[in-house]
Design an enzyme around this catalytic site. Sequence first.
Site, PDB file in Angstrom:
ATOM      1  N   TYR A 230       0.718 -21.639   9.634  1.00  0.00           N
ATOM      2  CA  TYR A 230       1.285 -20.391  10.185  1.00  0.00           C
ATOM      3  C   TYR A 230       2.448 -20.745  11.107  1.00  0.00           C
ATOM      4  CZ  TYR A 230       1.902 -15.964  12.560  1.00  0.00           C
ATOM      5  OH  TYR A 230       2.463 -14.820  13.084  1.00  0.00           O
TER       6      TYR A 230
ATOM      7  N   GLU B 101      -3.406  -5.122  12.936  1.00  0.00           N
ATOM      8  CA  GLU B 101      -4.388  -5.652  11.973  1.00  0.00           C
ATOM      9  C   GLU B 101      -4.253  -7.175  11.816  1.00  0.00           C
ATOM     10  OE1 GLU B 101      -3.710  -3.628   8.276  1.00  0.00           O
ATOM     11  OE2 GLU B 101      -4.292  -1.698   9.082  1.00  0.00           O
TER      12      GLU B 101
ATOM     13  N   LYS C   6       6.588 -19.773  10.825  1.00  0.00           N
ATOM     14  CA  LYS C   6       7.366 -19.080  11.865  1.00  0.00           C
ATOM     15  C   LYS C   6       8.462 -19.996  12.417  1.00  0.00           C
ATOM     16  CE  LYS C   6       5.471 -15.043  11.541  1.00  0.00           C
ATOM     17  NZ  LYS C   6       6.247 -13.829  11.178  1.00  0.00           N
TER      18      LYS C   6
ATOM     19  N   ARG D 192       0.842  -1.200   0.000  1.00  0.00           N
ATOM     20  CA  ARG D 192       0.000   0.000   0.000  1.00  0.00           C
ATOM     21  C   ARG D 192       0.877   1.249   0.000  1.00  0.00           C
ATOM     22  NH1 ARG D 192      -3.761  -2.177   4.935  1.00  0.00           N
ATOM     23  NH2 ARG D 192      -1.691  -2.584   5.752  1.00  0.00           N
TER      24      ARG D 192
ATOM     25  N   PRO E  67       7.260 -11.918  18.983  1.00  0.00           N
ATOM     26  CA  PRO E  67       6.181 -11.529  19.900  1.00  0.00           C
ATOM     27  C   PRO E  67       5.063 -12.548  20.007  1.00  0.00           C
ATOM     28  CG  PRO E  67       6.083 -10.208  17.875  1.00  0.00           C
ATOM     29  CD  PRO E  67       7.158 -11.246  17.679  1.00  0.00           C
TER      30      PRO E  67
END
Length: 258
Positions: free
Chosen positions: A157, A193, A161, A39, A187
């Site tokens: 996911y 978001e 990681k 973006r 973290p």
Amino acid sequence: MNRLAGKRVCITGASAGIGAACARAFAERGAHLLLSARRIERVQALAEELAAAHGIEADAAALDVTDREAVQRYVNGLEAEGKLPDILVNNAGKARGLDLFHEADIDDWEEMIDTNVKGLLYMSRAILPHMVARDSGHVIHIGSIAGRWVYPKGHVYNATKFAVYALTEGMNMDLVGTKVRVSSVDPGLTETEFSVVRFHGDEERAKQVYAGTRPLTGEDVADAVVYVANTPEHVDILQLVMMPTAQRHAMIVHREEG
Ligand code: 8X3
């Protein structure tokens, strides 16, 4: 002691959340910024704001880290402008979906693997040779406690990681004898978001992830990233694992009633 003033820091996924908070934290310490995100409007506005507020150089670029050729073009451009970074923050990353493995959407998997693993690889592979040639530099991955503990429905996911965990260790090994360092800041629950993206825009479901607890903020994580980046050159932090005080494990979170 501030060792970051005048350093050039490249941050991917800098339009929001942890990436944007890192941009602010580095700018406050006088570092120059190379911000990128898909973006461009958001990252451009942030770069202009921080350049004006802190008297630093801040460049913005539209970049999709999953596009291997675009990443190489971006880094070639930085080289041509004499703006290769001293520090690379591999922040761009996402979770998509939280479903049973045998029911999950394979498109979600592709997106996570492409961004969290391949994007991080493309950026690192393009920038590290320059760091090695200068015998100086620091790559900081934004990992996750999801790379330390697997949790139900986390499967792919978690796997991305865990890949980041392996890469932090593997890249460090291969850089022995150089002054180039690779670190990971990992973290736990952090309200950005992240969950809205994970749940494909379902804001109500996203809110439940943080209900009754005080999660980390992007700023909390950025503090840790800046700490890691600011360590002297003879110090190599591999992993900095952090959670909100209300969380003690991926699966152990204290929530206040009401
Ligand atoms: C974000 C943390 O473990 O809640 O990576 O998914 S987790």
